[in-house]
Scaffold this motif. Structure first.
Motif, mmCIF file in Angstrom:
data_model
loop_
_atom_site.group_PDB
_atom_site.id
_atom_site.type_symbol
_atom_site.label_atom_id
_atom_site.label_comp_id
_atom_site.label_asym_id
_atom_site.label_seq_id
_atom_site.Cartn_x
_atom_site.Cartn_y
_atom_site.Cartn_z
ATOM 1 N N TRP A 91 2.152 1.799 -3.448
ATOM 2 C CA TRP A 91 1.097 2.296 -4.343
ATOM 3 C C TRP A 91 0.856 3.783 -4.105
ATOM 4 O O TRP A 91 0.737 4.570 -5.049
ATOM 5 C CB TRP A 91 -0.178 1.497 -4.108
ATOM 6 C CG TRP A 91 -1.188 1.575 -5.219
ATOM 7 C CD1 TRP A 91 -1.047 2.194 -6.426
ATOM 8 C CD2 TRP A 91 -2.498 1.010 -5.214
ATOM 9 N NE1 TRP A 91 -2.190 2.045 -7.179
ATOM 10 C CE2 TRP A 91 -3.095 1.321 -6.454
ATOM 11 C CE3 TRP A 91 -3.216 0.258 -4.286
ATOM 12 C CZ2 TRP A 91 -4.392 0.926 -6.782
ATOM 13 C CZ3 TRP A 91 -4.502 -0.148 -4.613
ATOM 14 C CH2 TRP A 91 -5.082 0.184 -5.853
ATOM 15 N N GLU A 92 0.808 4.169 -2.841
ATOM 16 C CA GLU A 92 0.617 5.588 -2.515
ATOM 17 C C GLU A 92 1.800 6.425 -2.996
ATOM 18 O O GLU A 92 1.622 7.551 -3.484
ATOM 19 C CB GLU A 92 0.417 5.749 -1.011
ATOM 20 C CG GLU A 92 -0.896 5.163 -0.512
ATOM 21 C CD GLU A 92 -1.038 5.178 0.990
ATOM 22 O OE1 GLU A 92 -2.179 5.231 1.487
ATOM 23 O OE2 GLU A 92 0.005 5.126 1.693
ATOM 24 N N PRO A 104 -2.687 -3.675 -4.715
ATOM 25 C CA PRO A 104 -2.837 -3.382 -3.281
ATOM 26 C C PRO A 104 -2.104 -4.365 -2.371
ATOM 27 O O PRO A 104 -1.949 -4.090 -1.180
ATOM 28 C CB PRO A 104 -4.355 -3.456 -3.055
ATOM 29 C CG PRO A 104 -4.881 -4.258 -4.181
ATOM 30 C CD PRO A 104 -3.988 -3.964 -5.343
ATOM 31 N N GLY A 123 -9.021 3.870 -3.362
ATOM 32 C CA GLY A 123 -9.095 4.007 -1.911
ATOM 33 C C GLY A 123 -9.726 2.814 -1.222
ATOM 34 O O GLY A 123 -9.328 2.447 -0.111
ATOM 35 N N ARG A 180 -4.917 -2.578 3.697
ATOM 36 C CA ARG A 180 -4.297 -2.076 4.929
ATOM 37 C C ARG A 180 -4.928 -2.717 6.170
ATOM 38 O O ARG A 180 -4.252 -3.022 7.157
ATOM 39 C CB ARG A 180 -4.400 -0.559 4.999
ATOM 40 C CG ARG A 180 -3.401 0.016 6.000
ATOM 41 C CD ARG A 180 -3.562 1.492 6.293
ATOM 42 N NE ARG A 180 -4.034 2.315 5.246
ATOM 43 C CZ ARG A 180 -3.278 3.081 4.454
ATOM 44 N NH1 ARG A 180 -1.966 3.036 4.574
ATOM 45 N NH2 ARG A 180 -3.829 3.859 3.544
ATOM 46 N N LEU A 202 -5.031 5.567 -7.814
ATOM 47 C CA LEU A 202 -5.076 4.878 -6.535
ATOM 48 C C LEU A 202 -6.525 4.581 -6.198
ATOM 49 O O LEU A 202 -7.385 5.456 -6.314
ATOM 50 C CB LEU A 202 -4.451 5.758 -5.450
ATOM 51 C CG LEU A 202 -4.302 5.182 -4.050
ATOM 52 C CD1 LEU A 202 -3.155 4.181 -4.012
ATOM 53 C CD2 LEU A 202 -4.050 6.303 -3.034
ATOM 54 N N HIS A 228 1.430 6.865 -6.681
ATOM 55 C CA HIS A 228 0.357 7.839 -6.943
ATOM 56 C C HIS A 228 0.895 9.270 -6.838
ATOM 57 O O HIS A 228 0.590 10.131 -7.678
ATOM 58 C CB HIS A 228 -0.778 7.616 -5.945
ATOM 59 C CG HIS A 228 -1.897 8.596 -6.064
ATOM 60 N ND1 HIS A 228 -2.699 8.686 -7.182
ATOM 61 C CD2 HIS A 228 -2.350 9.551 -5.199
ATOM 62 C CE1 HIS A 228 -3.604 9.640 -7.000
ATOM 63 N NE2 HIS A 228 -3.405 10.173 -5.819
ATOM 64 N N ARG A 229 1.720 9.512 -5.810
ATOM 65 C CA ARG A 229 2.271 10.858 -5.614
ATOM 66 C C ARG A 229 3.307 11.216 -6.672
ATOM 67 O O ARG A 229 3.342 12.352 -7.168
ATOM 68 C CB ARG A 229 2.915 10.974 -4.228
ATOM 69 C CG ARG A 229 1.951 10.900 -3.064
ATOM 70 C CD ARG A 229 2.636 11.320 -1.773
ATOM 71 N NE ARG A 229 3.807 10.508 -1.463
ATOM 72 C CZ ARG A 229 3.793 9.392 -0.745
ATOM 73 N NH1 ARG A 229 2.639 8.928 -0.289
ATOM 74 N NH2 ARG A 229 4.910 8.737 -0.499
ATOM 75 N N VAL A 260 -7.191 0.023 -1.119
ATOM 76 C CA VAL A 260 -6.182 0.371 -0.114
ATOM 77 C C VAL A 260 -6.700 0.076 1.287
ATOM 78 O O VAL A 260 -6.004 -0.512 2.122
ATOM 79 C CB VAL A 260 -5.785 1.858 -0.242
ATOM 80 C CG1 VAL A 260 -5.036 2.335 1.000
ATOM 81 C CG2 VAL A 260 -4.926 2.077 -1.480
ATOM 82 N N VAL A 315 0.835 -1.201 0.000
ATOM 83 C CA VAL A 315 0.000 0.000 0.000
ATOM 84 C C VAL A 315 0.874 1.257 0.000
ATOM 85 O O VAL A 315 0.605 2.225 -0.733
ATOM 86 C CB VAL A 315 -0.937 -0.014 1.220
ATOM 87 C CG1 VAL A 315 -1.537 1.364 1.469
ATOM 88 C CG2 VAL A 315 -2.052 -1.045 1.018
ATOM 89 N N ALA A 316 1.946 1.254 0.814
ATOM 90 C CA ALA A 316 2.845 2.415 0.840
ATOM 91 C C ALA A 316 3.489 2.635 -0.526
ATOM 92 O O ALA A 316 3.650 3.781 -0.976
ATOM 93 C CB ALA A 316 3.917 2.216 1.909
#
Length: 356
Positions: free
Chosen positions: A181-182, A242, A194, A201, A192, A185-186, A197, A178-179
């Protein structure tokens, strides 16, 4: 004004408890699963014979098949043997390799698949993915989500404890995935999801903060539910994203570089658990790295490369090769793009910090 929603494929039935498999015939009698009662049941070669002897009396109308491992060749051969059988559904009864081969074969012949898991080694029990060995190493193949899932805690306890602990590493690795993927995304603008995720998570957090161990029913139920949530997260996302990040790239690289070495017997969940802890260290998240490594150690999972029989130099080679295992996937490894010497320094620092 219309309300827009999305439909997420999930199993019709999820039965997690001691003795659950004794009600398998009732689940199969559900007309949404089988209208005629004609089903195929797949077990492994070898140990599957004991399962057949035990459960065949419950399923007098079933035809039984064995599959020789989790390879693409074995799954295709299984599909060819089942073709023309006029079954309503296929039941996979066994561990991860049996379930993955059965999912692929069922998809190939266009039949719904019921997963009856005998261990909790990885999150494939309810996922829309089959992981199969092929000529190039190992591949992920999209398949329909199982129509029903049965996990009998009595069967799980009969499996080697190491296989159950492997599932803990699999769930924990979601926090790394998840980290990653985030991060993508940034940095790259990758879309992403949600909901995916949140599900992934939740699975990871359920193990990170769960008291007790695999001897406890409540813990085993929580672990199974977390693995189911991982599978649903992949269904929601339409990808393994994910639940698969740098942790899985590292695991795939271990398999490719050292999987054929004598004495190597690292389980997937063991490898991704270690990969998740190291990738979190690379990310600079010391607090989460300590939580991950302490949780891995508490459940007797590998914390440092030595626990998988790998030296610092060998694990450095693994991390260096890891991005090549998933071209196009952006994780902390691709983001940092460290050279060999920098990776070796990071591995050495990780081992010295968390190896005690």
């Amino acid at each position: 004004m219309p309300v827009l929603t999305r439909l997420v494929p999930t199993p019709l039935t999820v039965d997690i408890r001691a003795g659950a498999v004794t009600d398998l015939a009732g689940i199969l009698a559900d007309r949404r699963v089988s209208t005629s009662g004609r089903i195929a049941v797949v077990v492994s070669e070898g140990s599957g014979a004991g399962l057949r002897e035990r459960f065949a009396p419950q399923l007098p109308g079933a035809e039984w098949y064995s599959v020789g491992g989790g390879t693409l060749t074995a799954a295709v051969d299984l599909a060819d043997r089942m073709r023309g059988g006029a079954y309503d559904a296929v039941v996979g009864l066994g561990g991860g390799r049996v379930l993955d081969a059965t999912k692929y074969a069922a998809a190939r012949v266009g039949l719904p698949m019921v997963a009856v898991a005998t261990n909790l080694a990885h999150d494939g029990i309810a996922s829309p993915v089959s992981i199969l060995d092929n000529d190039a190493g190992r591949g992920s193949y999209g398949v329909p989500t199982p129509i029903a899932l049965v996990v009998d805690l009595d069967l799980v306890r009969a499996a080697p404890q190491r296989f159950v602990r492997s599932g803990i590493g699999e769930s924990l690795s979601n926090l790394c995935a998840v980290a990653d993927w985030e991060l993508s995304h940034r940095v790259t603008g990758e879309p992403l999801d949600g909901l995916a995720v949140a599900l992934a998570r939740t699975s990871g957090d359920s193990m990170l903060h769960r008291p007790g161990g695999i001897e406890d029913d409540d813990f085993l139920v929580a672990l199974t539910e977390g693995l189911v949530l991982s599978g649903i997260a992949m269904s929601v996302a339409g990808t393994t994203r994910p639940c698969s990040g740098a942790c899985h790239e590292i695991s795939h690289a271990i398999d490719l570089l050292y999987g054929e070495r004598d004495g190597h017997d690292g389980l997937h969940g063991e490898q991704v658990g270690l990969g998740a802890a190291f990738a979190t260290h690379l990310r600079g998240d010391e607090a989460l790295t300590r939580l991950l490594t302490s949780t891995l150690a508490r459940h007797k999972l590998p914390v440092v490369p030595e626990h998988l029989g790998l030296t610092i130099d060998e694990f450095t080679a693994v991390v260096t090769h890891a991005p090549q295992t998933r071209p196009g996937r952006f994780t902390i490894l691709e983001h940092l793009d460290l050279d060999h010497d920098a990776i070796r320094d990071s591995v050495t620092e990780y081992v010295h910090t968390y190896g005690g």
